[in-house]
Design a protein around this motif. Structure first.
Motif, short mmCIF file in Angstrom:
data_model
loop_
_atom_site.label_atom_id
_atom_site.label_comp_id
_atom_site.label_asym_id
_atom_site.label_seq_id
_atom_site.Cartn_x
_atom_site.Cartn_y
_atom_site.Cartn_z
N LEU A 1 0.83 -1.20 0.00
CA LEU A 1 0.00 0.00 0.00
C LEU A 1 0.87 1.25 0.00
O LEU A 1 0.62 2.18 -0.77
N CYS A 2 1.87 1.28 0.85
CA CYS A 2 2.75 2.45 0.94
C CYS A 2 3.56 2.64 -0.35
O CYS A 2 3.93 3.76 -0.70
N LYS A 3 3.79 1.57 -1.07
CA LYS A 3 4.55 1.64 -2.32
C LYS A 3 3.69 2.13 -3.47
O LYS A 3 4.14 2.98 -4.27
N VAL A 4 2.47 1.62 -3.59
CA VAL A 4 1.68 1.88 -4.79
C VAL A 4 0.72 3.05 -4.65
O VAL A 4 0.30 3.62 -5.66
N ASN A 5 0.34 3.43 -3.42
CA ASN A 5 -0.58 4.56 -3.24
C ASN A 5 0.23 5.84 -3.08
O ASN A 5 1.01 5.97 -2.15
N GLN A 6 0.04 6.78 -3.96
CA GLN A 6 0.90 7.96 -4.02
C GLN A 6 0.68 8.92 -2.86
O GLN A 6 1.60 9.66 -2.50
N ASP A 7 -0.51 8.94 -2.29
CA ASP A 7 -0.81 9.86 -1.18
C ASP A 7 -0.29 9.24 0.12
O ASP A 7 -0.94 8.39 0.73
N LYS A 8 0.87 9.69 0.58
CA LYS A 8 1.50 9.09 1.75
C LYS A 8 0.74 9.40 3.03
O LYS A 8 0.68 8.56 3.95
N TRP A 9 0.15 10.61 3.12
CA TRP A 9 -0.63 10.92 4.31
C TRP A 9 -1.89 10.08 4.40
O TRP A 9 -2.35 9.74 5.48
N GLU A 10 -2.43 9.75 3.25
CA GLU A 10 -3.58 8.85 3.24
C GLU A 10 -3.18 7.48 3.76
O GLU A 10 -3.91 6.84 4.53
N ASN A 11 -2.00 7.01 3.38
CA ASN A 11 -1.49 5.73 3.89
C ASN A 11 -1.34 5.77 5.40
O ASN A 11 -1.66 4.80 6.10
N VAL A 12 -0.84 6.89 5.91
CA VAL A 12 -0.69 7.05 7.37
C VAL A 12 -2.05 6.99 8.05
O VAL A 12 -2.21 6.35 9.10
N ARG A 13 -3.05 7.62 7.44
CA ARG A 13 -4.40 7.59 8.03
C ARG A 13 -4.97 6.18 8.03
O ARG A 13 -5.60 5.75 9.00
N VAL A 14 -4.76 5.45 6.94
CA VAL A 14 -5.26 4.07 6.87
C VAL A 14 -4.61 3.21 7.94
O VAL A 14 -5.29 2.46 8.66
N VAL A 15 -3.29 3.33 8.08
CA VAL A 15 -2.57 2.55 9.09
C VAL A 15 -3.03 2.96 10.49
O VAL A 15 -3.21 2.12 11.38
N GLY A 16 -3.22 4.26 10.69
CA GLY A 16 -3.67 4.74 12.00
C GLY A 16 -5.04 4.18 12.38
O GLY A 16 -5.24 3.73 13.52
N ILE A 17 -5.97 4.20 11.43
CA ILE A 17 -7.30 3.64 11.68
C ILE A 17 -7.20 2.15 11.96
O ILE A 17 -7.89 1.59 12.84
N LEU A 18 -6.34 1.46 11.21
CA LEU A 18 -6.15 0.02 11.41
C LEU A 18 -5.67 -0.27 12.84
O LEU A 18 -6.17 -1.20 13.50
N VAL A 19 -4.72 0.52 13.31
CA VAL A 19 -4.19 0.33 14.67
C VAL A 19 -5.29 0.61 15.71
O VAL A 19 -5.44 -0.13 16.69
N VAL A 20 -6.04 1.68 15.52
CA VAL A 20 -7.11 2.02 16.46
C VAL A 20 -8.14 0.89 16.53
O VAL A 20 -8.58 0.50 17.63
N ILE A 21 -8.53 0.36 15.39
CA ILE A 21 -9.51 -0.75 15.36
C ILE A 21 -8.94 -1.96 16.09
O ILE A 21 -9.63 -2.62 16.89
N ALA A 22 -7.68 -2.29 15.81
CA ALA A 22 -7.05 -3.47 16.42
C ALA A 22 -6.96 -3.32 17.94
O ALA A 22 -7.30 -4.25 18.69
N VAL A 23 -6.50 -2.17 18.39
CA VAL A 23 -6.35 -1.94 19.83
C VAL A 23 -7.71 -1.93 20.52
O VAL A 23 -7.90 -2.55 21.58
N ALA A 24 -8.69 -1.23 19.92
CA ALA A 24 -10.03 -1.18 20.51
C ALA A 24 -10.65 -2.57 20.60
O ALA A 24 -11.28 -2.92 21.62
#
Length: 280
Positions: free
Chosen positions: A248-271
């Motif tokens: 995802l980080c390689k092919v998706n050009q919007d890096k901040w969007e990648n950070v948001r996706v990873v952040g949401i993933l972590v929040v869901i996992a922890v919750a």
């Protein structure tokens, strides 16, 4: 002591070899023959994307997370479908459990819980978060490098290579784990890994972010050894999307969007992990 640990570790890993090889042959055959079917399904699912993504993600291989990352970068699937695939993916965890007859009964509960989390989180992301997470993309910007698997090798050769790689991971980590248990005891090891605290799912979720099958090996072996809880292994495996995150980080050009996706993933996992800790 070292000799005994090496002998026990070798014996444990050798016992798993036939099961691992059989599982990898099955997975390689599935990937070899069903890749186009999976692609067509993900292209056509529409609003059922999170359900389809969760179901395909439960199949124990990283190919679907790679595919989902590419489809998301190409504006083909929604962020909810992407997250459902990532959350449901367990990378090598199920294969390790299949290779350990004593752990077979644990597979169904683990997959069922991850499936529910993936579907709920996927639809919630599409309904409430899609506009905040995703930026507009040019339709059809699909990377062709799905990576990881060379069908020219054939099913048996690929399965043997994956089995050998997994055996090395298992031998190294199981040996280290056995040494730690011998020196510290399982209670102190669990305490070191934040056992019996609400922070262990957070620790596990961060481990799961390692973009390699080593993360799922570590988490699964710690769980089978009694060092981390069921809630924590769920938390770790929800972020453990294998190389899908790296793709995802390689092919998706919007890096901040990648950070948001990873952040949401972590929040869901922890919750999810914290919720399960409260229930158990």
């Amino acid at each position: 002591m070292i000799g005994e640990i090496l002998a026990d570790t070798s014996l444990d890993c050798l016992k798993m070899l036939p099961y691992l090889l059989a599982a990898f042959i099955l997975i390689e055959a599935l990937e070899h023959y069903s890749g186009e079917f999976t692609k067509k399904m993900l292209l056509r699912v529409g609003k059922a994307g999170p359900v389809a993504g969760a179901v395909f993600g439960c199949i124990p291989q990283c190919g679907f997370s790679i595919m989902a990352a590419n489809f998301y970068a190409g504006n083909i699937i929604s962020v909810g479908t992407l997250l459902s695939v990532f959350i449901a993916t367990s990378d090598e965890a199920v294969l390790i459990m299949l290779g350990n007859p004593d752990a077979l009964a644990m597979i169904a509960p683990l997959l069922a819980v991850k499936l529910v989390i993936a579907v709920v989180a996927g639809y919630a992301a599409d309904i409430f978060l899609s506009e905040k997470i995703s930026s507009p993309k040019k339709s059809g910007n699909l990377c062709k490098e799905w990576g990881g698997h060379n069908k020219e090798k054939g099913i048996i050769k690929s399965a043997c290579e994956h089995t050998a790689e997994m055996f090395i991971y298992l031998f190294l980590f199981t040996g280290v784990l056995n040494l730690c248990v011998e020196i510290f005891g399982i209670e102190r090891l669990s305490a070191f890994l934040l056992g019996d605290t609400m922070f262990q799912p957070v620790f596990a979720a961060l481990v799961g972010l390692i973009p390699n099958c080593a993360a799922s090996v570590i988490l699964t072996q710690l769980y089978l050894g009694g060092a981390i809880s069921f809630a924590s292994v769920i938390s770790g495996l929800c972020t453990g999307a294998g190389v899908g995150l790296a793709v995802l980080c390689k092919v998706n050009q919007d890096k901040w969007e990648n950070v948001r996706v990873v952040g949401i993933l972590v929040v869901i996992a922890v919750a999810s992990g914290l919720f399960l800790e409260l229930l158990m």
